[in-house]
Structures are given as C-alpha cells and as structure tokens.
Design an enzyme around this catalytic site. Structure first.
Site, short mmCIF file in Angstrom:
data_model
loop_
_atom_site.label_atom_id
_atom_site.label_comp_id
_atom_site.label_asym_id
_atom_site.label_seq_id
_atom_site.Cartn_x
_atom_site.Cartn_y
_atom_site.Cartn_z
N LYS B 63 0.85 -1.20 0.00
CA LYS B 63 0.00 0.00 0.00
C LYS B 63 0.88 1.24 0.00
O LYS B 63 1.91 1.27 0.69
CB LYS B 63 -0.95 0.05 1.20
CG LYS B 63 -1.96 1.20 1.06
CD LYS B 63 -3.00 1.23 2.15
CE LYS B 63 -2.46 1.81 3.43
NZ LYS B 63 -3.52 2.12 4.39
N ARG B 106 -10.08 -0.54 7.35
CA ARG B 106 -9.20 -1.55 7.96
C ARG B 106 -8.68 -1.07 9.31
O ARG B 106 -8.40 -1.86 10.20
CB ARG B 106 -8.12 -2.02 7.00
CG ARG B 106 -7.09 -1.00 6.53
CD ARG B 106 -6.14 -0.60 7.60
NE ARG B 106 -4.82 -0.30 7.14
CZ ARG B 106 -4.02 0.58 7.71
NH1 ARG B 106 -4.44 1.33 8.73
NH2 ARG B 106 -2.81 0.76 7.27
N GLN B 134 -12.15 8.69 10.50
CA GLN B 134 -11.67 7.53 11.24
C GLN B 134 -12.53 7.25 12.47
O GLN B 134 -12.74 6.09 12.83
CB GLN B 134 -10.21 7.71 11.64
CG GLN B 134 -9.59 6.48 12.27
CD GLN B 134 -9.92 5.17 11.55
OE1 GLN B 134 -10.37 4.21 12.15
NE2 GLN B 134 -9.73 5.14 10.23
N GLY B 213 -5.03 7.79 16.70
CA GLY B 213 -4.56 8.96 15.96
C GLY B 213 -3.06 9.02 15.73
O GLY B 213 -2.61 9.43 14.66
N ALA B 214 -2.27 8.62 16.71
CA ALA B 214 -0.82 8.77 16.59
C ALA B 214 -0.27 7.73 15.63
O ALA B 214 -0.31 6.53 15.92
CB ALA B 214 -0.15 8.65 17.95
N ASP B 215 0.21 8.19 14.49
CA ASP B 215 0.73 7.26 13.47
C ASP B 215 1.98 7.83 12.81
O ASP B 215 2.34 7.43 11.71
CB ASP B 215 -0.34 6.98 12.42
CG ASP B 215 -0.71 8.24 11.66
OD1 ASP B 215 -0.33 9.35 12.10
OD2 ASP B 215 -1.38 8.13 10.61
N LYS B 219 3.53 12.52 17.23
CA LYS B 219 2.10 12.55 17.53
C LYS B 219 1.81 11.82 18.84
O LYS B 219 2.39 10.77 19.12
CB LYS B 219 1.30 11.90 16.40
CG LYS B 219 1.23 12.73 15.11
CD LYS B 219 0.30 12.05 14.10
CE LYS B 219 0.05 12.89 12.87
NZ LYS B 219 -0.85 12.19 11.93
N SER B 285 -2.57 1.74 17.88
CA SER B 285 -2.66 1.36 16.46
C SER B 285 -1.82 2.27 15.58
O SER B 285 -1.95 3.49 15.64
CB SER B 285 -4.12 1.45 16.02
OG SER B 285 -4.23 1.38 14.62
#
Lengths: 311, 311
Positions: B63, B106, B134, B213-215, B219, B285
């Site tokens: 992806k 997902r 989200q 949220g933190a990705d 963050k 996540s």
C-alpha cells in the site's frame, strides 16, 4: 489518475540517460529522499518496494518490482514492475505506470552514465557477459555515450550470444569465450550468478566494469580479487552492501564498506573520478528508486494512457 | 491486471473485521512477512510505503498512502491510498486498488478487534475523541463486535460533534466535554494531535482505550501517565515505537519498549489478554500492511473493475 503502458516505445535513450544522470547528481549532492529498498520473499521469488522523492524533478513515488526466475517457463518475464507516482503537493496518486521495460532501460542508463564518466576511452571495445534483456539495455544505453567499436559477447548458451549479435548489426560483434570477452575497455556483466564468472587474471589494467547482475544477497559475478585491485563505485552504499556485487565479498571478509571508492552520484558531480589510465574501475549497480522516478517522468509523455477514476 | 475503485461500497463490515482478525492472528504466530513501513517526507506532508506477504490468505502487495493535513482546503482528503497486489506465484501485478476508503475501514476493523478482545464488557458506553472519518469507521466497525449502548462524543468543534451524532441515529449519542467522554468503557481517540488530549485523571479503572490517531513521530493523544498504569498492546512493536502513541513517551523516557504488554496478534491467539476487570488496557494502532492486504482481498469482489493491459 492515469495508467500508462507501452511507455518505452519511442523513448529517447539520450534523454533517459540525461534524466538518470541528473538523478544521480542529486543523489551525490544529498538532495534526494530514498529509503533503502525493502525485500519481501515469496515462495518462488521476491518483490522489492522502492520509494523515493526527487525534489529537482518534483516527483515522488514508489516502484514495486518482482524477481521470479522460473517465470520464463510460464511465458512471463522474470522481472515485472509497476511504478506509482504521487502529486508532490497533495500526495494524490497521479499515475500508475507499467515499468517492466522501463526498469531495463533505467538500469541500462545507469551503466551508460557510469561508463561515460569511468571508461578509460571514448571509443571502446565492449565485453558483454550475459545476453538477456539487461545486456541489450546496457549496450543500447552505452552506445549513446561512447562509440562502441567492437563487442565481444559471452553467454552460457552459444546460441543466445549469436542471437544477441544479430540485434546489433551496426556494430562489429562476435561470440567469444568469457576470457576473451573480458579483454576489453568496458566490461558489462548482467547474469543472475551466485558464483564469480569473471576471473581476476582475465581483467587487464585500465578496464571499467559495470557489474549489473548482482542485485540481491548471495549474488556475485566478479572474482573478489578484482574488487581488491579496483576502485569500486556503487550506486548507493546501503543497498550495495546489502545486495550488490560487493555483498558476498563483504560477508566473507574479502571487501569492506570502507573500501568503497565512492558513489556514482559523487562521480557525476566531479567529487570522485578515475585517477589514472591503468586504474580498474567497477560500478556496482543495485538499482535505485530515483532512477525509476527519473524515467517515469519522461515515460508519461509516451505510450498509452488510460484515465482511472480516483479518489 | 485490473483497477478497482468504489470497492468500499457494500463491503460486509463483519467480514472485514474477521479478515483483519485473521491477519493479526497470523502476525501473532509470526507467519507474515512485513518490513516496517517507510516514510518519505514531502514539503506539505508525507507518504508511507507498506509492503507485506500474508501466506494464509495467499496475498502479497504494497500500500502507498499519503498524509497531507492541508488537503481538505484543496477539496482533497488528507489521506489517500493505492494498494498494488501481486500474484504470489509469479510476482505479476494483479490489481491496483483505490484504497482510500479501505484504509479507514481496515483501521476501524483493527480497533474493533482490539475492543472485542480487550473491552471490559460486551455492552458498552463508548467515548469518542475526534469526529473525522476515522472516528466514524471505528464506531461502525466496533458496533459489529460489541453492543454500543451510548456514545459520548467530543470534538474541538462542537458542530462537528453534533453532526457526528446525526450519523448514528440508532445509538444514543450526545456531545460531551472531553472529560465526560472519557468516562466510558471503551474510549477511542482519532485526532492528529501532537499534545496529549486525554488527561490521566479522566480515565477510570477498567477502561479500554483504542489510541488510533498517533501514526507518525511526534504525535500523541494520551497523557503518558495513562500508559504507565495501563497494559499497552500495540499492533507492531517496531512501528509503534517509531510512530505510535508510545513514540513520544519513549523519546522522553516516560515509557520503555519493554513496558509493552504484547501485540494485538498475541491477544487474538490467546497468548496475551486483559487480566482483571479493573485493568486499563490501551491498543496503540499504527496501521499494518497486513490489514491492507486482508481488506484488499475482500474488496476485489466489490465496486468497479477496469481491465488494464499488462505486461
């Protein structure tokens, strides 16, 4: 978003060489972003993911490329590729490009750029070890930069070498033993070998070698003794150590990362160079994502475009 | 090769949750190949490249997804994505999938799987911090696994929270102060914040938190003190340390990689679990490539397919 295919048709090889040369120059100046390519192993092959961002060409994206050695028995190429380009300003996917042929061409262009800067002469005898698609791409691209006076071609299969020469009727070309082919000015090796094919004693002083075939851990084409007496330039240090011609000699303690003479980018910007006529120079090519982006930018003006709804 | 778009239309959310759960189970058993996602920074955002191979689903691919926070002002989504799937046997590109909506789904599914296993109850009060796409995806996916008795929703912008509730008329839903929203059984945070939004004293014992949220590095949404008294599960340890909710606390010495309680995959296969009713559990996540492959496999049976010539 558009899908592009057949984009290799009508591409100007000189323009491709020039774009790839600019990408290497930016790499040499530290102006690109390019994480090392990642490998995922599949049961019968692997695929590699190659993201990059080239600010000077305002282009960002990813090439996805597989290597499945048994594909020809299924009527498919060993290597197939797709490049996804993103709009730099918004990140929106702009183009999906069939990059199978472009992959051959951009690798050919890297060899041509290396030969342009590192060949001992402008008019050369070219030795060709291996006669697949990549060997053809190397010869076609290099012919844009140097005058090829003669080619000496070796393949495991003599018939393949003969067929190869028929593709280059404008050049004096003959089948040769591997040892004979190595007696040349510019030698290009493009085999998938996991054992050295080129012996140290076959390579005379002043030769430039484009070592193209080794692009994954365990692959090598040159007797490591050649590397010891040569100035070895790489496309990218991290990738070359991991998967280039030097990867096996490094694992075996026969070569060190510190022995690398420089990158092709440093050569292009004049920071590094061939220092004397008798020097043996090697360009260890693993293939960089920035090459794929550079050629993709040109390719979009050729071939067939199909408009795809997105988002 | 085919291009697929609109594939989110008519997808069965339960089936998506189930496929994503299977992907996490394989991850927990060490059966997947998934190099950590790579980040390339662009002037106004970034893009991430996420390759993987899921043998149990016989699916391999990549992806490519961007994050450009200013896109909404240009009429484009902040996050857009394309997934390229390869035939596992030959490496040939089989499908290019518009994965923008699938990315939301997902991620929602990962939250739902985490809540299914880690929620203190089957019938829950859900706290919702942030009300973007989200947040909606989290609620819709979680509703497949747990009975949501009530939702308490906070947004920086009160109007957004009100609008959010109108999307879920079948559930009791009300706008709340952030502190009120955190008084719940399952809390989900989906903001792009770089400062903790959720205070330690707002979170009572027994809460499960999906920290979505933190990705990316820098963050964070939760007061690090919450992590200190919680059991923190992550989707992938390398990615979470680099860019998940724990990334800033780790940099600041307030959390250690060794403090991680386990991965969601380990939870799914029963190796790790919530140990007591009063435990606070956090699912951190970051988003895994295997989630994208799992949903892509289902998505290809929906939406519009356009046949593209390749090779």
């Amino acid at each position: 978003m558009k899908y592009f295919t057949g984009t290799d048709q009508g591409l100007d090889l000189r323009q491709v060489n020039s774009a790839v040369e600019q990408a290497f120059a930016d790499h040499g100046r530290g102006l690109v972003q390019m994480p090392p390519k990642t490998y995922v192993t599949l049961p019968q092959g692997d695929f590699r993911t190659m993201p990059a961002y080239l600010p000077s060409l305002n282009i960002a994206g990813v090439k996805v490329v597989n290597v499945h050695p048994d594909n020809p028995s299924r009527g498919l190429p060993t290597v197939m590729a797709i490049t996804v380009l993103l709009d730099v300003a918004t990140g929106k996917p702009e183009a999906v490009i069939n990059a199978t042929r472009l992959t051959d061409m951009r690798t050919g262009a890297a060899g041509a750029v290396a030969a342009k800067y590192l060949s001992p002469k402008k008019e050369i005898v070219m030795g060709v070890i291996g006669t697949g698609r990549q060997a053809q791409a190397q010869v076609r691209a290099t012919a844009q930069e140097l005058a090829i006076r003669e080619m000496k071609v070796w393949s495991r299969n003599h018939v393949h070498a003969e067929k190869f020469c028929t593709m280059f009727r404008e050049t004096e070309c003959r089948c040769a033993r591997a040892e004979q082919a190595c007696d040349c000015d510019v030698l290009v090796t493009t085999t998938p070998s996991r054992q050295p094919i080129v012996s140290d004693e076959w390579v005379h002083e002043g030769t430039h070698i484009n070592a193209i075939g080794a692009d994954a851990p365990g692959k090598e084409e040159l007797d490591p003794a050649i590397l010891s007496r040569a100035s070895v330039f790489v496309d990218d240090i991290v990738q070359a150590v991991h998967s280039g011609e030097i990867n096996v000699p490094i694992k075996n303690g026969l070569f060190k990362e510190a022995d690398i003479a420089g990158t092709l980018g440093e050569v292009v910007i004049g920071r590094k160079k061939r220092r004397r006529p008798g020097e043996i120079t090697v360009f260890d090519s693993t293939g960089l994502a920035i090459q794929d982006l550079a050629i993709a930018k040109i390719a979009m003006h050729h071939g067939t475009a199909i408009v795809l709804p997105f988002p």
